[in-house]
Design an enzyme around this catalytic site. Structure first.
Site, PDB file in Angstrom:
ATOM      1  CB  ALA A  63      28.371 -27.681  68.248  1.00 47.06           C
ATOM      2  N   GLY A 102      24.516 -25.635  70.810  1.00 52.98           N
ATOM      3  CA  GLY A 102      25.550 -25.624  71.728  1.00 52.98           C
ATOM      4  C   GLY A 102      25.623 -24.023  72.622  1.00 52.98           C
ATOM      5  CD  GLU A 105      23.333 -28.558  73.581  1.00 50.29           C
ATOM      6  OE1 GLU A 105      24.269 -28.218  72.983  1.00 50.29           O
ATOM      7  OE2 GLU A 105      22.796 -29.556  73.797  1.00 50.29           O
ATOM      8  CD  GLU A 125      21.115 -28.593  69.291  1.00 50.08           C
ATOM      9  OE1 GLU A 125      20.017 -28.064  69.357  1.00 50.08           O
ATOM     10  OE2 GLU A 125      21.762 -27.963  69.713  1.00 50.08           O
TER      11      GLU A 125
HETATM   12  N1  3HC Z   1      29.214 -23.715  62.563  1.00 43.89           N
HETATM   13  C1  3HC Z   1      29.727 -23.971  61.494  1.00 43.89           C
HETATM   14  N2  3HC Z   1      29.327 -22.236  61.248  1.00 43.89           N
HETATM   15  C2  3HC Z   1      28.498 -22.126  61.223  1.00 43.89           C
HETATM   16  C3  3HC Z   1      27.226 -21.906  62.183  1.00 43.89           C
HETATM   17  C4  3HC Z   1      27.817 -23.419  62.834  1.00 43.89           C
HETATM   18  N3  3HC Z   1      26.729 -23.884  64.137  1.00 43.89           N
HETATM   19  N4  3HC Z   1      26.400 -21.484  62.141  1.00 43.89           N
HETATM   20  C5  3HC Z   1      26.188 -20.665  60.783  1.00 43.89           C
HETATM   21  N5  3HC Z   1      27.651 -20.302  60.267  1.00 43.89           N
HETATM   22  C6  3HC Z   1      28.171 -20.042  59.436  1.00 43.89           C
HETATM   23  C7  3HC Z   1      27.593 -20.437  57.649  1.00 43.89           C
HETATM   24  O1  3HC Z   1      27.692 -21.386  56.968  1.00 43.89           O
HETATM   25  C8  3HC Z   1      27.730 -18.877  57.147  1.00 43.89           C
HETATM   26  O2  3HC Z   1      29.392 -19.483  56.512  1.00 43.89           O
HETATM   27  P1  3HC Z   1      29.156 -18.329  55.634  1.00 43.89           P
HETATM   28  O3  3HC Z   1      29.377 -16.956  55.389  1.00 43.89           O
HETATM   29  O4  3HC Z   1      31.102 -19.223  55.026  1.00 43.89           O
HETATM   30  O5  3HC Z   1      28.367 -19.168  54.588  1.00 43.89           O
HETATM   31  C9  3HC Z   1      28.206 -17.822  58.112  1.00 43.89           C
HETATM   32  O6  3HC Z   1      28.148 -18.789  59.444  1.00 43.89           O
HETATM   33  C10 3HC Z   1      26.577 -17.386  58.161  1.00 43.89           C
HETATM   34  O7  3HC Z   1      25.729 -17.857  58.318  1.00 43.89           O
HETATM   35  P2  3HC Z   1      24.563 -17.499  57.602  1.00 43.89           P
HETATM   36  O8  3HC Z   1      24.237 -17.136  56.220  1.00 43.89           O
HETATM   37  O9  3HC Z   1      23.057 -18.730  58.533  1.00 43.89           O
HETATM   38  O10 3HC Z   1      24.252 -16.341  58.708  1.00 43.89           O
HETATM   39  P3  3HC Z   1      22.853 -15.726  59.697  1.00 43.89           P
HETATM   40  O11 3HC Z   1      22.992 -14.243  59.714  1.00 43.89           O
HETATM   41  O12 3HC Z   1      21.495 -15.653  58.348  1.00 43.89           O
HETATM   42  O13 3HC Z   1      22.106 -16.885  60.637  1.00 43.89           O
HETATM   43  C11 3HC Z   1      22.311 -17.984  62.309  1.00 43.89           C
HETATM   44  C12 3HC Z   1      22.507 -16.842  61.793  1.00 43.89           C
HETATM   45  C13 3HC Z   1      20.599 -17.892  62.314  1.00 43.89           C
HETATM   46  C14 3HC Z   1      23.005 -17.944  63.724  1.00 43.89           C
HETATM   47  C15 3HC Z   1      22.467 -19.672  60.952  1.00 43.89           C
HETATM   48  O14 3HC Z   1      23.537 -19.281  60.237  1.00 43.89           O
HETATM   49  C16 3HC Z   1      22.161 -20.889  61.701  1.00 43.89           C
HETATM   50  O15 3HC Z   1      20.609 -21.292  61.757  1.00 43.89           O
HETATM   51  N6  3HC Z   1      23.405 -21.368  62.220  1.00 43.89           N
HETATM   52  C17 3HC Z   1      22.614 -22.717  62.696  1.00 43.89           C
HETATM   53  C18 3HC Z   1      22.606 -22.599  63.550  1.00 43.89           C
HETATM   54  C19 3HC Z   1      22.778 -24.129  64.435  1.00 43.89           C
HETATM   55  O16 3HC Z   1      22.327 -25.149  63.768  1.00 43.89           O
HETATM   56  N7  3HC Z   1      23.199 -24.224  65.709  1.00 43.89           N
HETATM   57  C20 3HC Z   1      23.256 -26.033  66.008  1.00 43.89           C
HETATM   58  C21 3HC Z   1      24.075 -26.659  65.568  1.00 43.89           C
HETATM   59  S1  3HC Z   1      24.920 -27.993  66.228  1.00 43.89           S
HETATM   60  C22 3HC Z   1      25.143 -28.498  68.220  1.00 43.89           C
HETATM   61  O17 3HC Z   1      25.227 -27.384  68.480  1.00 43.89           O
HETATM   62  C23 3HC Z   1      25.329 -29.368  68.009  1.00 43.89           C
HETATM   63  C24 3HC Z   1      25.497 -28.897  69.916  1.00 43.89           C
HETATM   64  O18 3HC Z   1      23.945 -29.080  70.226  1.00 43.89           O
HETATM   65  C25 3HC Z   1      26.224 -30.663  70.771  1.00 43.89           C
END
Ligand code: 3HC
Ligand code: NAI
Length: 688
Positions: A63, A102, A105, A125
């Site tokens: 998400a 997400g 999911e 998450e």
């Molecule tokens: N939402 C918004 N922005 C995000 C994001 C997300 N889910 N994931 C990454 N970004 C952004 C980062 O803030 C960063 O922004 P910036 O360049 O402005 O600083 C950019 O994308 C690149 O991210 P990274 O520097 O972390 O890039 P990497 O290549 O090192 O890593 C990744 C990529 C493994 C995808 C890592 O970004 C990550 O772990 N992201 C989060 C994944 C996550 O937690 N997903 C679950 C979200 S909660 C959810 O899905 C709820 C659902 O169940 C309803």
């Protein structure tokens, strides 16, 4: 059909392509056209199968975290997954890169999942203080079983495509053009004909769950949660998937998600997510970085050995230098032993150990550092020794090599000033054990060249460290704030608290251990030597050191460690010593609450953090939080000292600090307006 979602046709197979750089997060501007595309393809009789794939470096990574805490714009992820799951023709997620949160999911809403061999799948998450809120806790157990799902969801650690395939999460793993494979897969499945069972109806595995074994595993995980709500909620939600009908479990998951997303813990963890990424950014983006092919490390003691391992683990060949062969062999022997422990724990293969060890070249001759592009010294904490080492480096290091010091406290400007190339000198302050701890304080000295700084910031990421750039001062950000915490711990002892009581207040707050247990583990002699050098005293700790009680390594410190045990046992002798010292000072013991312990130790630490910001030693409040969470174990659910300060409220902190000032005479008034200004502008939080 939209900039973010396109549909391509390959005969009777439709390919929906999500294109929302950098990580294809499911922002509203993706969800709206995605929903529209799915509805159209569902109703299009010329379409036999639907593939969902992503452009760029990854499948949907979750998400959009920046949308959390704001009103939800429909369609939400759950509506999309429900629509997807109700489609009668086969739907296939084509996963490359990372399918996270997400994203996974969404893939679980498809009938089938195919993956690139290098792909990773996970529900992280929990690391944001959440549980999967798009059906992940209810659908994943239906494919991989409840116990496996529990492990994946509570740890938040992604699994590789091959493991996902073996567990039943992924139906096929391909090498090469994934979308083409997914299209062929879809066409073949459609040709064979349905019915195609949606994941919600695949509960054969679930019915066989051994609930007693599940509960035992969940209880173990709960013990490790240290006050965090999300892991507990994750476990409960997976249990609901076993015990409740699908729709009821889904509704319960939603209710838990809504509660968590509004919680301070999740806000804190989301703050840290963005804070870590913000900290690693440099103001100037277009700097050409220096090439780093080989790293030199001087000193193979506690830190040098760990630093060398950190670089070898990151794939860099390392030249490790010591004063003599004996010290070198000892250092290399410790490294060998550390890798052997990893092998015995199963986290490293024998083969990988051999490869890592092959990265090391030991030496006692400075001339062997001539081919190193970065040289990190980790010799004794003594300015004269450091200067001597930098003097010798100047003679052998190639022009442009970055010369770094791992000093904990010393003035890096003075070290740089002793060389003829101060532009190449900076601090790389690793934390012990350096091969494990994530934090790296990168210390920018007055004359450090921007390209040298940019190079090490980038290098830190490559070796898996969380980097924070800080300025020069005694103890930099972390150790300087730690000293502010320490002075109040002693005062609390004299006023009547015991080491055990203080440590307990800390662990109840969420720290992995309290200050006295920590001191005993690290060695009390380190702080003692440092205090002596600065003409400072700590009446209890100094006396313990004078008695040879250095902590765990001598079997006695603030606690007793009998027969080599690492379990701290309160020592009546220490209690008596504290009472003696208190009565010498005329202090009568009184009952002290856990709340007072936390406020009196952490508010001065926050005060020091505010001064550090005011002086420009740290660039952002959130950088300080990153230091404390990754280097000192500040509880993630509290977001770091300055985020927590925002939760406590500036007025309360300023009022308590005022008392502290009256009692100790220490300077707080300068920072009070800063704390208040930070609270007004909300600058406690990292910007998403
Ligand atoms: N939402 C918004 N922005 C995000 C994001 C997300 N889910 N994931 C990454 N970004 C952004 C980062 O803030 C960063 O922004 P910036 O360049 O402005 O600083 C950019 O994308 C690149 O991210 P990274 O520097 O972390 O890039 P990497 O290549 O090192 O890593 C990744 C990529 C493994 C995808 C890592 O970004 C990550 O772990 N992201 C989060 C994944 C996550 O937690 N997903 C679950 C979200 S909660 C959810 O899905 C709820 C659902 O169940 C309803
Ligand atoms: P240590 O005493 O374990 O190791 C120092 C090593 O340097 C010894 O093996 C010694 O033989 C070697 N050495 C001394 N002079 C040398 C020289 N001229 N050339 C080559 N090798 C030489 O010390 P430790 O704990 O590893 O500390 C090293 C540095 O790291 C210090 O500056 C310390 O402040 C800093 N540091 C220590 C941390 C810790 O937790 N121990 C944490 C972060 C930084």
């Amino acid at each position: 059909m939209s900039d973010f979602v396109k549909v391509n046709r390959d005969g009777d197979v439709a390919v929906v392509i999500i294109d929302n750089p950098p990580v294809n997060a499911l922002s509203f501007h993706v969800r709206e056209p995605l929903m529209q595309a799915l509805v159209e393809l569902r109703d299009d009789s010329s379409v036999a199968a639907i593939v969902i794939a992503c452009a760029g470096r990854t499948f949907v990574a979750g998400a959009d975290i920046t949308e959390f805490g704001k009103p939800v714009q429909q369609p939400d992820l759950r509506a999309i997954v429900a629509t997807l799951e109700a489609i009668a023709k086969p739907t296939i997620a084509a996963i490359h890169g990372t399918a996270l949160g997400g994203g996974l999911e969404l893939a679980l809403g498809c009938h089938f999942r195919v993956a690139d061999a290098d792909a990773k799948l996970g529900l992280p998450e929990v690391k944001l203080g959440l549980l999967p809120g798009g059906g992940g806790t209810v659908r994943l157990p239906r494919l991989v079983g409840a116990v496996k799902a529990l492990g994946v969801i509570v740890s938040g650690v992604p699994i590789a495509a091959t493991e996902a395939h073996a567990a039943g999460l992924v139906d096929a793993v391909f090498e090469g053009d994934l979308t083409a494979h997914a299209v062929n897969f879809g066409r073949e499945i459609a040709r064979k004909g349905g019915p195609f069972t949606p994941v919600r109806d695949r509960d054969d595995d679930l019915r066989q769950t051994d609930l007693a074994a599940f509960d035992a595993t969940a209880a173990d995980l709960a013990k490790k949660a240290r006050g965090l709500e999300a892991p507990i909620a994750c476990a409960l939600s997976v249990r609901n998937a076993v015990t409740l009908p699908f729709d009821a479990a889904l509704a319960a998951e939603r209710a838990l998600f809504v509660k968590l997303v509004a919680s301070d813990q999740s806000r804190a963890q989301r703050h840290l997510f963005f804070a870590e990424r913000e900290a690693a950014k440099l103001p100037a983006k277009d700097i050409v970085k220096r090439r780093i092919s080989r790293v030199g490390v001087i000193g193979a003691g506690t830190m040098g050995g760990g630093i060398a391992m950190a670089f070898a683990n990151g794939g860099y060949p390392v030249t490790l230098l010591e004063t003599n062969r004996e010290a070198l062999q000892r250092g290399l022997g410790t490294i060998d032993k550390n890798y052997a422990v990893s092998v015995s724990r199963g986290s490293l293969t024998e083969d990988a150990k051999r490869q890592r060890l092959a990265q090391f070249k030991g030496s006692t001759d400075y001339a062997d550092l001539a081919d190193c592009d970065l040289i990190v010294e980790a010799v004794f904490e003594d300015m004269a020794v450091k200067k001597e080492v930098f003097g010798r480096l100047e003679a052998v290091a190639r022009p442009g090599a970055i010369l770094a010091t791992n000093t904990s406290y010393l003035d890096i400007n003075e070290i740089a000033g002793s060389t003829s190339r101060p532009q190449d000198v900076l601090g790389l302050h690793f934390f012990s054990p350096a091969n494990v701890m994530k934090l790296l304080e990168i210390v920018r000295a007055d004359k450090t060249a921007p390209d040298a700084l940019a190079t090490v910031v980038d290098l830190a990421r490559r070796i898996g460290k969380v980097a924070v750039v800080v300025g020069v001062c005694h103890g930099f950000v972390g150790n300087r704030m730690l000293a502010a915490r320490g002075s109040e711990s002693e005062a609390l002892l004299l006023e009547g608290a015991t080491p055990r009581q203080i440590d307990q207040a800390f662990t109840d707050f969420g720290w992995p251990m309290g200050p006295f247990q920590m001191g005993d583990l690290a060695g009390l002699d380190i702080g003692w030597r440092n205090r002596k050098a600065r003409g400072q005293t700590a009446v209890i700790a100094d006396t313990l050191c004078e008695q040879g009680r250095f902590g765990q390594k001598t079997g006695k410190g603030f606690y007793l460690y009998e027969n080599g045990s690492r379990t701290p046992v309160p020592d009546p002798e220490v209690k008596a010593l504290i009472r003696d010292k208190a009565s010498e000072k005329g202090i009568a013991p009184r009952a002290i609450s856990a709340e007072e312990i936390i406020e009196r130790t952490l508010y001065p630490l926050i005060n020091e953090g505010a001064k550090i910001l005011e002086e420009g030693i740290a660039a952002r409040a959130s950088d300080i939080d990153v230091v404390w969470v990754n280097g000192y174990g500040f509880p993630v659910g509290k977001g770091g000292p300055l985020f927590w300060a925002g939760l406590e409220g500036a007025a309360r902190i300023v009022e308590r600090l005022d008392h502290w000032h009256q009692r100790t005479g220490k300077d707080v008034f300068r920072v009070a307006p800063l704390l208040e200004r930070m609270a007004e502008t909300g600058s406690w939080e990292a910007e998403a």
